[in-house]
Design a protein around this motif. Structure first.
Motif, PDB file in Angstrom:
ATOM      1  N   LYS A  87      16.543  -2.855  -1.209  1.00 55.02           N
ATOM      2  CA  LYS A  87      17.276  -3.546  -2.048  1.00 55.02           C
ATOM      3  C   LYS A  87      16.851  -3.295  -3.616  1.00 55.02           C
ATOM      4  CE  LYS A  87      16.546  -7.683   0.930  1.00 55.02           C
ATOM      5  NZ  LYS A  87      15.984  -8.903   1.090  1.00 55.02           N
ATOM      6  N   PRO A  88      17.984  -3.532  -4.591  1.00 57.38           N
ATOM      7  CA  PRO A  88      17.872  -3.306  -5.786  1.00 57.38           C
ATOM      8  C   PRO A  88      16.685  -3.954  -6.411  1.00 57.38           C
ATOM      9  CG  PRO A  88      20.079  -3.353  -5.341  1.00 57.38           C
ATOM     10  CD  PRO A  88      19.173  -3.877  -4.167  1.00 57.38           C
ATOM     11  N   GLU A  89      16.277  -5.039  -5.940  1.00 57.48           N
ATOM     12  CA  GLU A  89      15.184  -5.980  -6.245  1.00 57.48           C
ATOM     13  C   GLU A  89      13.836  -5.121  -5.869  1.00 57.48           C
ATOM     14  OE1 GLU A  89      17.700  -7.205  -4.760  1.00 57.48           O
ATOM     15  OE2 GLU A  89      17.198  -8.807  -3.253  1.00 57.48           O
ATOM     16  N   ASP A  90      13.721  -4.195  -5.117  1.00 53.59           N
ATOM     17  CA  ASP A  90      12.568  -3.531  -4.796  1.00 53.59           C
ATOM     18  C   ASP A  90      12.180  -2.359  -5.772  1.00 53.59           C
ATOM     19  OD1 ASP A  90      13.692  -3.467  -1.351  1.00 53.59           O
ATOM     20  OD2 ASP A  90      12.198  -4.847  -2.355  1.00 53.59           O
ATOM     21  N   THR A  91      13.151  -2.323  -6.806  1.00 53.54           N
ATOM     22  CA  THR A  91      12.760  -1.132  -7.640  1.00 53.54           C
ATOM     23  C   THR A  91      11.716  -1.561  -8.580  1.00 53.54           C
ATOM     24  OG1 THR A  91      15.227  -0.795  -7.807  1.00 53.54           O
ATOM     25  CG2 THR A  91      13.821  -0.266  -9.901  1.00 53.54           C
ATOM     26  N   ALA A  92      10.816  -0.617  -8.722  1.00 55.10           N
ATOM     27  CA  ALA A  92       9.427  -0.786  -9.329  1.00 55.10           C
ATOM     28  C   ALA A  92       8.875   0.252  -9.262  1.00 55.10           C
ATOM     29  CB  ALA A  92       8.683  -1.870  -8.737  1.00 55.10           C
ATOM     30  N   VAL A  93       7.585   0.485 -10.025  1.00 53.23           N
ATOM     31  CA  VAL A  93       6.546   1.430  -9.893  1.00 53.23           C
ATOM     32  C   VAL A  93       5.604   1.059  -8.674  1.00 53.23           C
ATOM     33  CG1 VAL A  93       4.618   2.637 -11.022  1.00 53.23           C
ATOM     34  CG2 VAL A  93       6.732   2.327 -12.291  1.00 53.23           C
ATOM     35  N   TYR A  94       5.320   1.713  -7.947  1.00 50.44           N
ATOM     36  CA  TYR A  94       4.564   1.350  -6.658  1.00 50.44           C
ATOM     37  C   TYR A  94       3.060   2.162  -6.789  1.00 50.44           C
ATOM     38  CZ  TYR A  94       8.384  -0.947  -4.225  1.00 50.44           C
ATOM     39  OH  TYR A  94       9.301  -2.015  -4.073  1.00 50.44           O
ATOM     40  N   TYR A  95       2.077   1.194  -6.624  1.00 50.37           N
ATOM     41  CA  TYR A  95       0.797   1.608  -6.818  1.00 50.37           C
ATOM     42  C   TYR A  95      -0.157   1.444  -5.328  1.00 50.37           C
ATOM     43  CZ  TYR A  95       1.696   1.300 -11.651  1.00 50.37           C
ATOM     44  OH  TYR A  95       2.341   1.409 -13.032  1.00 50.37           O
ATOM     45  N   CYS A  96      -0.912   2.490  -4.919  1.00 48.91           N
ATOM     46  CA  CYS A  96      -1.863   2.371  -4.042  1.00 48.91           C
ATOM     47  C   CYS A  96      -3.152   2.025  -4.553  1.00 48.91           C
ATOM     48  CB  CYS A  96      -1.988   3.541  -3.346  1.00 48.91           C
ATOM     49  SG  CYS A  96      -3.038   3.774  -2.121  1.00 48.91           S
ATOM     50  N   ALA A  97      -4.038   1.229  -3.931  1.00 49.26           N
ATOM     51  CA  ALA A  97      -5.216   0.672  -4.583  1.00 49.26           C
ATOM     52  C   ALA A  97      -6.344   0.455  -3.308  1.00 49.26           C
ATOM     53  CB  ALA A  97      -4.993  -0.927  -4.969  1.00 49.26           C
ATOM     54  N   ALA A  98      -7.665   0.923  -3.504  1.00 50.03           N
ATOM     55  CA  ALA A  98      -8.529   0.424  -2.614  1.00 50.03           C
ATOM     56  C   ALA A  98      -9.728  -0.618  -3.161  1.00 50.03           C
ATOM     57  CB  ALA A  98      -9.035   1.720  -2.200  1.00 50.03           C
ATOM     58  N   GLY A  99     -10.073  -1.335  -2.153  1.00 54.57           N
ATOM     59  CA  GLY A  99     -11.201  -2.281  -2.638  1.00 54.57           C
ATOM     60  C   GLY A  99     -11.802  -2.624  -1.433  1.00 54.57           C
ATOM     61  N   SER A 100     -13.034  -3.406  -1.735  1.00 51.19           N
ATOM     62  CA  SER A 100     -13.919  -3.589  -0.723  1.00 51.19           C
ATOM     63  C   SER A 100     -13.461  -4.756   0.625  1.00 51.19           C
ATOM     64  CB  SER A 100     -15.092  -4.209  -1.254  1.00 51.19           C
ATOM     65  OG  SER A 100     -15.085  -5.360  -1.967  1.00 51.19           O
ATOM     66  N   GLY A 101     -12.300  -5.182   0.232  1.00 51.26           N
ATOM     67  CA  GLY A 101     -11.880  -6.302   1.245  1.00 51.26           C
ATOM     68  C   GLY A 101     -12.278  -7.629   0.876  1.00 51.26           C
ATOM     69  N   GLY A 102     -11.683  -8.541   1.941  1.00 49.35           N
ATOM     70  CA  GLY A 102     -11.903  -9.996   1.877  1.00 49.35           C
ATOM     71  C   GLY A 102     -10.878 -10.606   2.726  1.00 49.35           C
ATOM     72  N   SER A 103     -10.709 -11.758   2.378  1.00 43.52           N
ATOM     73  CA  SER A 103      -9.526 -12.552   3.101  1.00 43.52           C
ATOM     74  C   SER A 103      -8.156 -12.272   2.971  1.00 43.52           C
ATOM     75  CB  SER A 103      -9.940 -14.270   2.710  1.00 43.52           C
ATOM     76  OG  SER A 103      -9.013 -14.238   1.338  1.00 43.52           O
ATOM     77  N   TYR A 104      -7.357 -12.537   3.514  1.00 42.15           N
ATOM     78  CA  TYR A 104      -5.922 -12.294   3.244  1.00 42.15           C
ATOM     79  C   TYR A 104      -5.480 -12.472   1.829  1.00 42.15           C
ATOM     80  CZ  TYR A 104      -5.023 -11.291   8.256  1.00 42.15           C
ATOM     81  OH  TYR A 104      -5.094 -10.931   9.530  1.00 42.15           O
ATOM     82  N   TYR A 105      -5.717 -13.967   1.506  1.00 39.20           N
ATOM     83  CA  TYR A 105      -5.278 -14.184   0.461  1.00 39.20           C
ATOM     84  C   TYR A 105      -6.193 -13.500  -0.896  1.00 39.20           C
ATOM     85  CZ  TYR A 105      -4.852 -17.074  -3.816  1.00 39.20           C
ATOM     86  OH  TYR A 105      -4.810 -17.455  -5.269  1.00 39.20           O
ATOM     87  N   TYR A 106      -7.218 -13.296  -0.881  1.00 43.27           N
ATOM     88  CA  TYR A 106      -7.877 -12.414  -1.828  1.00 43.27           C
ATOM     89  C   TYR A 106      -7.533 -11.050  -1.900  1.00 43.27           C
ATOM     90  CZ  TYR A 106     -11.828 -10.347  -4.392  1.00 43.27           C
ATOM     91  OH  TYR A 106     -12.692  -9.541  -5.363  1.00 43.27           O
ATOM     92  N   THR A 107      -7.208 -10.267  -0.811  1.00 39.46           N
ATOM     93  CA  THR A 107      -6.801  -8.929  -0.721  1.00 39.46           C
ATOM     94  C   THR A 107      -5.060  -8.847  -1.303  1.00 39.46           C
ATOM     95  OG1 THR A 107      -6.500  -9.028   1.605  1.00 39.46           O
ATOM     96  CG2 THR A 107      -8.767  -7.799   0.690  1.00 39.46           C
ATOM     97  N   SER A 108      -4.434 -10.130  -1.524  1.00 34.86           N
ATOM     98  CA  SER A 108      -3.246  -9.981  -2.162  1.00 34.86           C
ATOM     99  C   SER A 108      -3.172 -10.036  -3.602  1.00 34.86           C
ATOM    100  CB  SER A 108      -2.241 -11.189  -1.489  1.00 34.86           C
ATOM    101  OG  SER A 108      -2.958 -12.266  -1.935  1.00 34.86           O
ATOM    102  N   GLN A 109      -4.560 -10.134  -4.101  1.00 35.09           N
ATOM    103  CA  GLN A 109      -4.710 -10.260  -5.780  1.00 35.09           C
ATOM    104  C   GLN A 109      -5.177  -8.858  -6.282  1.00 35.09           C
ATOM    105  OE1 GLN A 109      -4.090 -13.377  -7.007  1.00 35.09           O
ATOM    106  NE2 GLN A 109      -3.389 -13.454  -4.598  1.00 35.09           N
ATOM    107  N   VAL A 110      -4.540  -8.686  -7.316  1.00 31.99           N
ATOM    108  CA  VAL A 110      -5.064  -7.461  -7.970  1.00 31.99           C
ATOM    109  C   VAL A 110      -6.371  -7.221  -8.182  1.00 31.99           C
ATOM    110  CG1 VAL A 110      -4.803  -6.350 -10.180  1.00 31.99           C
ATOM    111  CG2 VAL A 110      -2.759  -7.130  -9.163  1.00 31.99           C
ATOM    112  N   GLN A 111      -7.087  -8.418  -8.599  1.00 28.43           N
ATOM    113  CA  GLN A 111      -8.558  -8.120  -8.825  1.00 28.43           C
ATOM    114  C   GLN A 111      -9.387  -7.812  -7.519  1.00 28.43           C
ATOM    115  OE1 GLN A 111      -6.664 -10.901  -9.364  1.00 28.43           O
ATOM    116  NE2 GLN A 111      -7.537 -12.698  -9.016  1.00 28.43           N
ATOM    117  N   ALA A 112      -8.708  -7.978  -6.518  1.00 34.29           N
ATOM    118  CA  ALA A 112      -9.737  -7.360  -5.135  1.00 34.29           C
ATOM    119  C   ALA A 112      -9.799  -5.879  -5.186  1.00 34.29           C
ATOM    120  CB  ALA A 112      -8.849  -8.087  -3.943  1.00 34.29           C
ATOM    121  N   TYR A 113      -9.094  -5.147  -5.849  1.00 27.48           N
ATOM    122  CA  TYR A 113      -9.207  -3.730  -5.625  1.00 27.48           C
ATOM    123  C   TYR A 113      -9.601  -3.112  -6.922  1.00 27.48           C
ATOM    124  CZ  TYR A 113      -5.919  -4.680  -1.911  1.00 27.48           C
ATOM    125  OH  TYR A 113      -5.603  -5.460  -0.917  1.00 27.48           O
TER     126      TYR A 113
END
Length: 126
Positions: A87-113
């Motif tokens: 969709k047009p609203e998917d337009t963005a710069v997409y980033y890949c990230a790696a982090g140590s993991g955690g809960s579903y909620y935590y790993t949806s946050q930028v600071q988890a990576y």
């Protein structure tokens, strides 16, 4: 250290598909969580999808659920984001990230990576 390099972005019409790749190198990623985020102009970076490198369940933002799929290829040390029904609203710069993991909620946050790629532009035209 972990190095992440994204590729596969581009310009696509609404309803089309793209597959993003994230090639990882450096430290062994078997214990890491891998995430995809995106950032549109003037907006904050937002969560798209995540999975553990070792496998197991995936987790998606509501806005992409049913359209996007995160997966990995161990042999190629690469994580993918298959994006369908764009969709047009998917337009963005997409980033890949790696982090140590955690809960579903935590790993949806930028600071988890800890490690981030340079990003790849996805533009969806209407």
């Amino acid at each position: 250290q972990v190095q992440l390099v994204e590729s596969g972005g581009g310009l696509v019409q609404a309803g089309g598909s793209l597959r993003l790749s994230c090639a990882a190198s450096g430290r062994t990623l078997s214990s890491y969580a891998m995430g995809w985020f995106r950032q549109a102009p003037g907006k904050e970076r937002e969560f798209v999808a995540r999975m553990r490198w070792s496998g197991g369940s995936t987790y998606y933002a509501d806005s992409v659920k049913g359209r996007f799929t995160i997966s990995r290829d161990n042999a190629k040390n690469t994580v993918y984001l298959q994006m369908n029904s764009l969709k047009p609203e998917d337009t963005a710069v997409y980033y890949c990230a790696a982090g140590s993991g955690g809960s579903y909620y935590y790993t949806s946050q930028v600071q988890a990576y800890t490690y981030w790629g340079q990003g790849t532009q996805v533009t969806v035209s209407s």
